[in-house]
Design a protein around this motif. Structure first.
Motif, PDB file in Angstrom:
ATOM      1  N   HIS A 129      -2.147  -4.889  -5.960  1.00 15.87           N
ATOM      2  CA  HIS A 129      -2.918  -6.121  -6.112  1.00 15.87           C
ATOM      3  C   HIS A 129      -2.749  -6.641  -7.536  1.00 15.87           C
ATOM      4  CE1 HIS A 129      -6.104  -8.981  -5.295  1.00 15.87           C
ATOM      5  NE2 HIS A 129      -6.773  -8.562  -6.362  1.00 15.87           N
ATOM      6  N   ARG A 130      -2.471  -7.937  -7.645  1.00 16.70           N
ATOM      7  CA  ARG A 130      -2.306  -8.589  -8.949  1.00 16.70           C
ATOM      8  C   ARG A 130      -1.281  -7.868  -9.835  1.00 16.70           C
ATOM      9  NH1 ARG A 130      -8.073 -11.342 -10.500  1.00 16.70           N
ATOM     10  NH2 ARG A 130      -8.378 -12.214  -8.432  1.00 16.70           N
ATOM     11  N   GLY A 131      -0.183  -7.473  -9.202  1.00 19.15           N
ATOM     12  CA  GLY A 131       0.939  -6.916  -9.939  1.00 19.15           C
ATOM     13  C   GLY A 131       0.831  -5.459 -10.334  1.00 19.15           C
ATOM     14  N   ALA A 132      -0.150  -4.732  -9.772  1.00 14.25           N
ATOM     15  CA  ALA A 132      -0.304  -3.324 -10.161  1.00 14.25           C
ATOM     16  C   ALA A 132      -0.900  -2.520  -9.018  1.00 14.25           C
ATOM     17  CB  ALA A 132      -1.199  -3.221 -11.396  1.00 14.25           C
ATOM     18  N   TRP A 133      -0.655  -1.210  -9.072  1.00 16.85           N
ATOM     19  CA  TRP A 133      -1.241  -0.286  -8.099  1.00 16.85           C
ATOM     20  C   TRP A 133      -2.701  -0.061  -8.447  1.00 16.85           C
ATOM     21  CZ3 TRP A 133       1.244   0.424  -3.799  1.00 16.85           C
ATOM     22  CH2 TRP A 133       2.626   0.243  -3.784  1.00 16.85           C
ATOM     23  N   GLN A 134      -3.554  -0.162  -7.439  1.00 22.93           N
ATOM     24  CA  GLN A 134      -4.999  -0.022  -7.615  1.00 22.93           C
ATOM     25  C   GLN A 134      -5.487   1.172  -6.800  1.00 22.93           C
ATOM     26  OE1 GLN A 134      -6.474  -2.168  -9.718  1.00 22.93           O
ATOM     27  NE2 GLN A 134      -4.549  -3.310  -9.942  1.00 22.93           N
ATOM     28  N   PRO A 135      -6.441   1.933  -7.343  1.00 24.50           N
ATOM     29  CA  PRO A 135      -6.967   3.083  -6.610  1.00 24.50           C
ATOM     30  C   PRO A 135      -8.094   2.688  -5.661  1.00 24.50           C
ATOM     31  CG  PRO A 135      -7.963   3.004  -8.763  1.00 24.50           C
ATOM     32  CD  PRO A 135      -6.952   1.872  -8.709  1.00 24.50           C
ATOM     33  N   ARG A 136      -8.370   3.580  -4.768  1.00 22.96           N
ATOM     34  CA  ARG A 136      -9.553   3.522  -3.916  1.00 22.96           C
ATOM     35  C   ARG A 136     -10.569   4.509  -4.505  1.00 22.96           C
ATOM     36  NH1 ARG A 136      -9.123  -0.854  -0.531  1.00 22.96           N
ATOM     37  NH2 ARG A 136      -7.023  -0.962   0.314  1.00 22.96           N
ATOM     38  N   PRO A 137     -11.820   4.454  -4.087  1.00 23.06           N
ATOM     39  CA  PRO A 137     -12.794   5.427  -4.608  1.00 23.06           C
ATOM     40  C   PRO A 137     -12.396   6.879  -4.333  1.00 23.06           C
ATOM     41  CG  PRO A 137     -13.921   3.645  -3.471  1.00 23.06           C
ATOM     42  CD  PRO A 137     -12.443   3.443  -3.236  1.00 23.06           C
ATOM     43  N   TRP A 138     -11.602   7.114  -3.302  1.00 19.68           N
ATOM     44  CA  TRP A 138     -11.215   8.471  -2.908  1.00 19.68           C
ATOM     45  C   TRP A 138      -9.827   8.872  -3.391  1.00 19.68           C
ATOM     46  CZ3 TRP A 138     -12.424   4.540   0.603  1.00 19.68           C
ATOM     47  CH2 TRP A 138     -11.322   3.816   1.069  1.00 19.68           C
ATOM     48  N   THR A 139      -9.167   8.031  -4.130  1.00 21.19           N
ATOM     49  CA  THR A 139      -7.802   8.331  -4.573  1.00 21.19           C
ATOM     50  C   THR A 139      -7.774   9.631  -5.370  1.00 21.19           C
ATOM     51  OG1 THR A 139      -7.201   5.986  -4.591  1.00 21.19           O
ATOM     52  CG2 THR A 139      -5.853   7.459  -5.934  1.00 21.19           C
ATOM     53  N   TYR A 140      -6.828  10.508  -5.010  1.00 23.76           N
ATOM     54  CA  TYR A 140      -6.670  11.774  -5.739  1.00 23.76           C
ATOM     55  C   TYR A 140      -6.436  11.482  -7.223  1.00 23.76           C
ATOM     56  CZ  TYR A 140      -5.844  13.831  -1.122  1.00 23.76           C
ATOM     57  OH  TYR A 140      -5.955  14.231   0.183  1.00 23.76           O
ATOM     58  N   PRO A 141      -6.992  12.304  -8.120  1.00 31.07           N
ATOM     59  CA  PRO A 141      -6.883  12.031  -9.560  1.00 31.07           C
ATOM     60  C   PRO A 141      -5.454  11.869 -10.069  1.00 31.07           C
ATOM     61  CG  PRO A 141      -8.498  13.759  -9.177  1.00 31.07           C
ATOM     62  CD  PRO A 141      -7.835  13.471  -7.851  1.00 31.07           C
ATOM     63  N   LYS A 166       0.815  -1.216   0.000  1.00 31.09           N
ATOM     64  CA  LYS A 166       0.000   0.000   0.000  1.00 31.09           C
ATOM     65  C   LYS A 166       0.846   1.263   0.000  1.00 31.09           C
ATOM     66  CE  LYS A 166      -0.589  -0.508   4.982  1.00 31.09           C
ATOM     67  NZ  LYS A 166      -0.092  -1.861   5.161  1.00 31.09           N
ATOM     68  N   LEU A 167       0.166   2.355  -0.389  1.00 34.53           N
ATOM     69  CA  LEU A 167       0.719   3.695  -0.299  1.00 34.53           C
ATOM     70  C   LEU A 167      -0.191   4.492   0.627  1.00 34.53           C
ATOM     71  CD1 LEU A 167       2.608   6.025  -1.273  1.00 34.53           C
ATOM     72  CD2 LEU A 167       0.888   6.484  -3.013  1.00 34.53           C
ATOM     73  N   ILE A 168       0.386   4.990   1.711  1.00 31.60           N
ATOM     74  CA  ILE A 168      -0.344   5.751   2.723  1.00 31.60           C
ATOM     75  C   ILE A 168       0.120   7.201   2.659  1.00 31.60           C
ATOM     76  CG2 ILE A 168      -0.774   6.018   5.203  1.00 31.60           C
ATOM     77  CD1 ILE A 168      -1.916   3.406   4.043  1.00 31.60           C
ATOM     78  N   LEU A 169      -0.830   8.136   2.657  1.00 29.44           N
ATOM     79  CA  LEU A 169      -0.505   9.561   2.721  1.00 29.44           C
ATOM     80  C   LEU A 169      -1.013  10.141   4.031  1.00 29.44           C
ATOM     81  CD1 LEU A 169      -1.405  10.784  -0.879  1.00 29.44           C
ATOM     82  CD2 LEU A 169       0.866  10.233   0.042  1.00 29.44           C
ATOM     83  N   ALA A 170      -0.288  11.118   4.550  1.00 30.52           N
ATOM     84  CA  ALA A 170      -0.708  11.837   5.754  1.00 30.52           C
ATOM     85  C   ALA A 170      -1.460  13.089   5.348  1.00 30.52           C
ATOM     86  CB  ALA A 170       0.507  12.204   6.598  1.00 30.52           C
ATOM     87  N   THR A 171      -2.452  13.451   6.153  1.00 27.88           N
ATOM     88  CA  THR A 171      -3.244  14.643   5.887  1.00 27.88           C
ATOM     89  C   THR A 171      -3.750  15.222   7.202  1.00 27.88           C
ATOM     90  OG1 THR A 171      -5.164  15.523   4.702  1.00 27.88           O
ATOM     91  CG2 THR A 171      -5.342  13.274   5.528  1.00 27.88           C
ATOM     92  N   THR A 172      -4.103  16.485   7.165  1.00 32.93           N
ATOM     93  CA  THR A 172      -4.720  17.108   8.344  1.00 32.93           C
ATOM     94  C   THR A 172      -6.234  17.207   8.188  1.00 32.93           C
ATOM     95  OG1 THR A 172      -4.404  19.310   7.388  1.00 32.93           O
ATOM     96  CG2 THR A 172      -2.665  18.493   8.866  1.00 32.93           C
ATOM     97  N   LYS A 173      -6.747  16.741   7.070  1.00 36.41           N
ATOM     98  CA  LYS A 173      -8.181  16.852   6.795  1.00 36.41           C
ATOM     99  C   LYS A 173      -8.885  15.528   7.091  1.00 36.41           C
ATOM    100  CE  LYS A 173      -6.960  20.002   3.096  1.00 36.41           C
ATOM    101  NZ  LYS A 173      -5.562  19.615   2.983  1.00 36.41           N
ATOM    102  N   ASP A 174      -9.888  15.594   7.942  1.00 32.36           N
ATOM    103  CA  ASP A 174     -10.668  14.407   8.289  1.00 32.36           C
ATOM    104  C   ASP A 174     -11.720  14.131   7.218  1.00 32.36           C
ATOM    105  OD1 ASP A 174     -11.744  12.263   9.673  1.00 32.36           O
ATOM    106  OD2 ASP A 174     -12.815  13.507  11.123  1.00 32.36           O
ATOM    107  N   ARG A 175     -11.868  12.886   6.866  1.00 29.63           N
ATOM    108  CA  ARG A 175     -12.932  12.417   5.977  1.00 29.63           C
ATOM    109  C   ARG A 175     -13.365  11.042   6.479  1.00 29.63           C
ATOM    110  NH1 ARG A 175     -12.369  16.983   4.694  1.00 29.63           N
ATOM    111  NH2 ARG A 175     -12.033  17.887   2.661  1.00 29.63           N
ATOM    112  N   ASP A 176     -14.470  10.566   5.956  1.00 33.14           N
ATOM    113  CA  ASP A 176     -15.024   9.303   6.441  1.00 33.14           C
ATOM    114  C   ASP A 176     -14.086   8.114   6.261  1.00 33.14           C
ATOM    115  OD1 ASP A 176     -15.425   9.544   3.634  1.00 33.14           O
ATOM    116  OD2 ASP A 176     -17.011   8.049   3.706  1.00 33.14           O
TER     117      ASP A 176
END
Length: 183
Positions: free
Chosen positions: A142-154, A114-124
């Protein structure tokens, strides 16, 4: 009952973006003075996916990533975010540029999964860590590639970012093959 074991050290990352190359160079030197040498640096990417930052940072932003040689405890992310926030203030106070925020710094870390980012902004979807700092699981491997989450920055959907994160992941895996470092 499961045994509690320490987390493996992780690869510390710092995203730096600005319209000024000297601001990015200042960020690298400042970060290296505090966190040690950079092992990997990405290309300088055009930050074009959003105009969210234009009001405070100007147009034609460029972004780069630094991955640091020394692996860290993931619990250090709170301190890293506090430190990078102060660096933004320090650079702004140099008064070299007219923008209110001439430099943006976002620390995070990478594991094999995984890739984790730090932020000061709270979200769900963000997890509170400490001292008003949250963690966001931005990408997962996953399966040999980076996968986004629904909230991943564009911009984190970009293949060129993923190629750099692949290099980082491989670097981390090589470091894990040197067990004497973690004894």
């Amino acid at each position: 009952m499961a045994l509690v074991t320490p987390h493996r050290p992780v690869l510390l990352l710092l995203a730096a973006f600005s319209r000024y190359s000297e601001a990015i160079a200042w960020a690298r030197k400042t970060a290296e003075d505090a966190w040690g040498p950079v092992a990997l640096q990405s290309d300088l990417f055009d930050h074009r996916e959003t105009n969210y930052y234009e009001a405070t940072m100007g147009a034609d932003l460029k972004k780069t990533f630094f991955a640091f040689e020394s692996l860290v405890d993931p619990a250090e992310l709170v301190e890293c975010k506090e430190t990078s926030n102060q660096w933004e203030i320090d650079y702004q106070q140099l008064g070299k540029h007219p923008e209110s925020r001439p430099l943006n710094l976002d620390p995070g870390y990478l594991t094999e999964a995984k890739l984790i980012l730090a932020t000061t902004k709270d979200r769900d979807h963000r997890i509170y860590l400490d001292r008003s700092i949250y963690a966001e699981n931005t990408l997962f491997f996953h399966r040999g590639a980076w996968q986004p989450r629904p909230w991943t920055y564009p911009d984190y959907l970009r293949a060129d970012y993923h190629a750099f994160f692949d290099r980082c992941r491989e670097y981390l895996r090589q470091r894990y093959q040197q067990p004497e470092e973690f004894a």
